[in-house]
Design a protein around this motif. Structure first.
Motif, mmCIF file in Angstrom:
data_model
loop_
_atom_site.group_PDB
_atom_site.id
_atom_site.type_symbol
_atom_site.label_atom_id
_atom_site.label_comp_id
_atom_site.label_asym_id
_atom_site.label_seq_id
_atom_site.Cartn_x
_atom_site.Cartn_y
_atom_site.Cartn_z
ATOM 1 N N TRP A 59 0.627 -1.043 0.079
ATOM 2 C CA TRP A 59 0.090 0.006 -0.217
ATOM 3 C C TRP A 59 1.181 1.219 -0.042
ATOM 4 N N TYR A 62 1.060 3.564 -2.877
ATOM 5 C CA TYR A 62 -0.361 4.419 -3.442
ATOM 6 C C TYR A 62 -0.633 5.392 -2.319
ATOM 7 N N LEU A 213 -8.160 -2.410 -0.787
ATOM 8 C CA LEU A 213 -7.482 -1.202 -2.029
ATOM 9 C C LEU A 213 -8.914 -1.183 -2.660
ATOM 10 N N GLN A 214 -9.143 -2.044 -3.259
ATOM 11 C CA GLN A 214 -10.167 -2.599 -4.869
ATOM 12 C C GLN A 214 -11.415 -2.279 -4.469
ATOM 13 N N LEU A 216 -12.983 -1.023 -1.592
ATOM 14 C CA LEU A 216 -12.816 0.535 -0.484
ATOM 15 C C LEU A 216 -13.703 0.974 -1.690
#
Length: 221
Positions: A59, A62, A213-214, A216
């Motif tokens: 992470w 990003y 993350l995808q 969220l």
């Protein structure tokens, strides 16, 4: 790797936690406490980070990621995370119980667990202890202050695999909620945090974190 607190399989399941995780226990039987923690040091050093640890480290490509952990292993660092705050210390750091000097000497090998082993001595003649937080001891100021600052300034807080009953660490997600910061809980079991969390995922860290993350946008609406 077993946890400390699990009622059946945790590392404290077969011992009195206070006897091996308190200043009183250390003073009464330092050789027992040293042997217990040194074996855990080697045991934890022999395991590898899982997909959850690796995902948190990834992470960083990003976002500005701060890891606040109650764990005493170094798996986050070994996975590549750079900003890690150990609220309960680390099994990979050692210090003198008298002068607090960091210990950088050799550790005795321990191919098998033993019941008792004399700890090394410092130059001041104090005993070398694991630099972990025992019952009744204060959290390290640097780690605590960095954790509070990270939570206070976060855009999102993800709480992974904690019982949410050990304070003051359990108060950090509450701080985020009070500030209106979204909190995602990842835990196979419900906890006291679950009713207040923005989202609770009943998944393990290794399952949930690599795709979190995808997900969220869908999770946070």
């Amino acid at each position: 790797m077993p946890t400390f607190r699990d009622a059946e399989t945790g590392l404290w399941a077969k011992v009195d936690p206070y006897e091996i995780s308190s200043s009183e226990g250390w003073r009464a039987h330092p050789e027992r406490v040293w042997a217990w923690y040194l074996w855990r040091h080697y045991m934890m050093g022999a395991v590898e980070p899982n997909n959850g640890h690796r995902a948190v480290a990834a992470w960083q490509d990003y976002a500005d990621v701060h890891v606040v952990t109650q764990n005493v292993d170094n798996l986050h660092e070994r996975a590549g995370s750079r900003k890690v705050y150990h609220l309960h210390g680390s099994l990979f750091d050692f210090r003198c119980d008298t002068c607090d000097a960091a210990y950088t000497g050799e550790l005795p090998p321990m191919p098998e667990p033993v019941e008792a082993l004399d700890p090394p001595r410092c130059d001041c003649d104090g005993l070398i202890r694991p630099d972990v937080v025992w019952f009744g001891e204060a959290l390290p100021d640097d780690a605590w202050n960095a954790s509070v600052e990270a939570i206070s300034n976060a855009d999102l807080v993800i709480v992974v695999g904690t019982s949410a009953i050990v304070y003051p660490a359990a108060g950090l997600p509450e701080l985020a909620i009070a500030r209106g910061i979204p909190v995602i809980e990842v835990n196979p079991e419900p906890t006291p945090l679950s009713p207040s969390a923005t989202v609770s995922l009943r998944e393990t860290a290794a399952t949930a974190l690599p795709t979190l993350l995808q997900r969220l946008p869908a999770l946070l609406g």
